[in-house]
Design a protein around this motif. Sequence first.
Motif, PDB file in Angstrom:
ATOM      1  N   GLY A  43       0.818  -1.208   0.000  1.00 15.12           N
ATOM      2  CA  GLY A  43       0.000   0.000   0.000  1.00 15.12           C
ATOM      3  C   GLY A  43       0.849   1.255   0.000  1.00 15.12           C
ATOM      4  O   GLY A  43       2.022   1.230   0.370  1.00 15.12           O
ATOM      5  N   THR A  44       0.244   2.334  -0.432  1.00 15.93           N
ATOM      6  CA  THR A  44       0.869   3.654  -0.423  1.00 15.93           C
ATOM      7  C   THR A  44      -0.102   4.601   0.269  1.00 15.93           C
ATOM      8  O   THR A  44      -1.293   4.617  -0.056  1.00 15.93           O
ATOM      9  CB  THR A  44       1.134   4.153  -1.859  1.00 15.93           C
ATOM     10  N   PHE A  45       0.418   5.360   1.217  1.00  9.86           N
ATOM     11  CA  PHE A  45      -0.418   6.278   1.986  1.00  9.86           C
ATOM     12  C   PHE A  45       0.253   7.639   2.056  1.00  9.86           C
ATOM     13  O   PHE A  45       1.458   7.726   2.254  1.00  9.86           O
ATOM     14  CB  PHE A  45      -0.625   5.756   3.409  1.00  9.86           C
ATOM     15  N   VAL A  46      -0.539   8.678   1.892  1.00  8.38           N
ATOM     16  CA  VAL A  46      -0.080  10.045   2.136  1.00  8.38           C
ATOM     17  C   VAL A  46      -0.784  10.472   3.418  1.00  8.38           C
ATOM     18  O   VAL A  46      -2.014  10.539   3.466  1.00  8.38           O
ATOM     19  CB  VAL A  46      -0.423  10.991   0.974  1.00  8.38           C
ATOM     20  N   ILE A  47       0.016  10.741   4.431  1.00 14.30           N
ATOM     21  CA  ILE A  47      -0.523  11.098   5.742  1.00 14.30           C
ATOM     22  C   ILE A  47      -0.079  12.521   6.072  1.00 14.30           C
ATOM     23  O   ILE A  47       1.118  12.810   6.095  1.00 14.30           O
ATOM     24  CB  ILE A  47      -0.047  10.108   6.822  1.00 14.30           C
ATOM     25  N   ALA A  48      -1.041  13.369   6.311  1.00 18.14           N
ATOM     26  CA  ALA A  48      -0.751  14.765   6.640  1.00 18.14           C
ATOM     27  C   ALA A  48      -0.086  14.843   8.010  1.00 18.14           C
ATOM     28  O   ALA A  48      -0.180  13.926   8.824  1.00 18.14           O
ATOM     29  CB  ALA A  48      -2.038  15.584   6.624  1.00 18.14           C
ATOM     30  N   GLN A  49       0.570  15.959   8.275  1.00 18.47           N
ATOM     31  CA  GLN A  49       1.206  16.155   9.579  1.00 18.47           C
ATOM     32  C   GLN A  49       0.188  16.075  10.711  1.00 18.47           C
ATOM     33  O   GLN A  49       0.532  15.707  11.832  1.00 18.47           O
ATOM     34  CB  GLN A  49       1.947  17.488   9.611  1.00 18.47           C
ATOM     35  N   SER A  50      -1.064  16.341  10.410  1.00 21.93           N
ATOM     36  CA  SER A  50      -2.129  16.261  11.420  1.00 21.93           C
ATOM     37  C   SER A  50      -2.529  14.814  11.704  1.00 21.93           C
ATOM     38  O   SER A  50      -3.291  14.556  12.633  1.00 21.93           O
ATOM     39  CB  SER A  50      -3.357  17.030  10.934  1.00 21.93           C
TER      40      SER A  50
END
Length: 120
Positions: free
Chosen positions: A85-92
Amino acid sequence: MIPHLDRLGATLVAVSPMLPDGSLSMAEKNALTFEVLSDVGNEVASAYGLVFQLSDELVSIYQDTWNIVLPQLNGVDSWELPVPGTFVIAQSGVVRFAFVDPDHTRRAEPTRILAALAED
C-alpha cells in the motif's frame, strides 16, 4: 520522485515486516535513499487489516523455489505478509491518499501521490 517529495516537504518511508537487521540490509543492498522501518509481527499492518496468510502452495514456492523463509526473516512463526500500500498522511495524522492492492505489481500512480501532497 524524491526531489519532488522534498520540495513538497514530504518524507518517504517504507515499512517492512522484516526484522530491523533485515530491513537495514535490504535498504543498503538496494541503495535506498529513504528510511525503511520494521513492523515486526505485522502489528501495524494487522491493525489496519492489511495482512494475509500465504497458502500452503505459496509457502512451498517461497521455501523450495525462492529459498525464502518468512518466519526467519520476520522473526515470528507465521507465513503472513502485508498487502502492499501507499499512503499520504498529513502532519495532522489525516490520511490524504490511500492506495492498497493485493497485486504487488500494481502501484499508485506517482502523479496521484504528488497531487495528494500538494493538497496538504
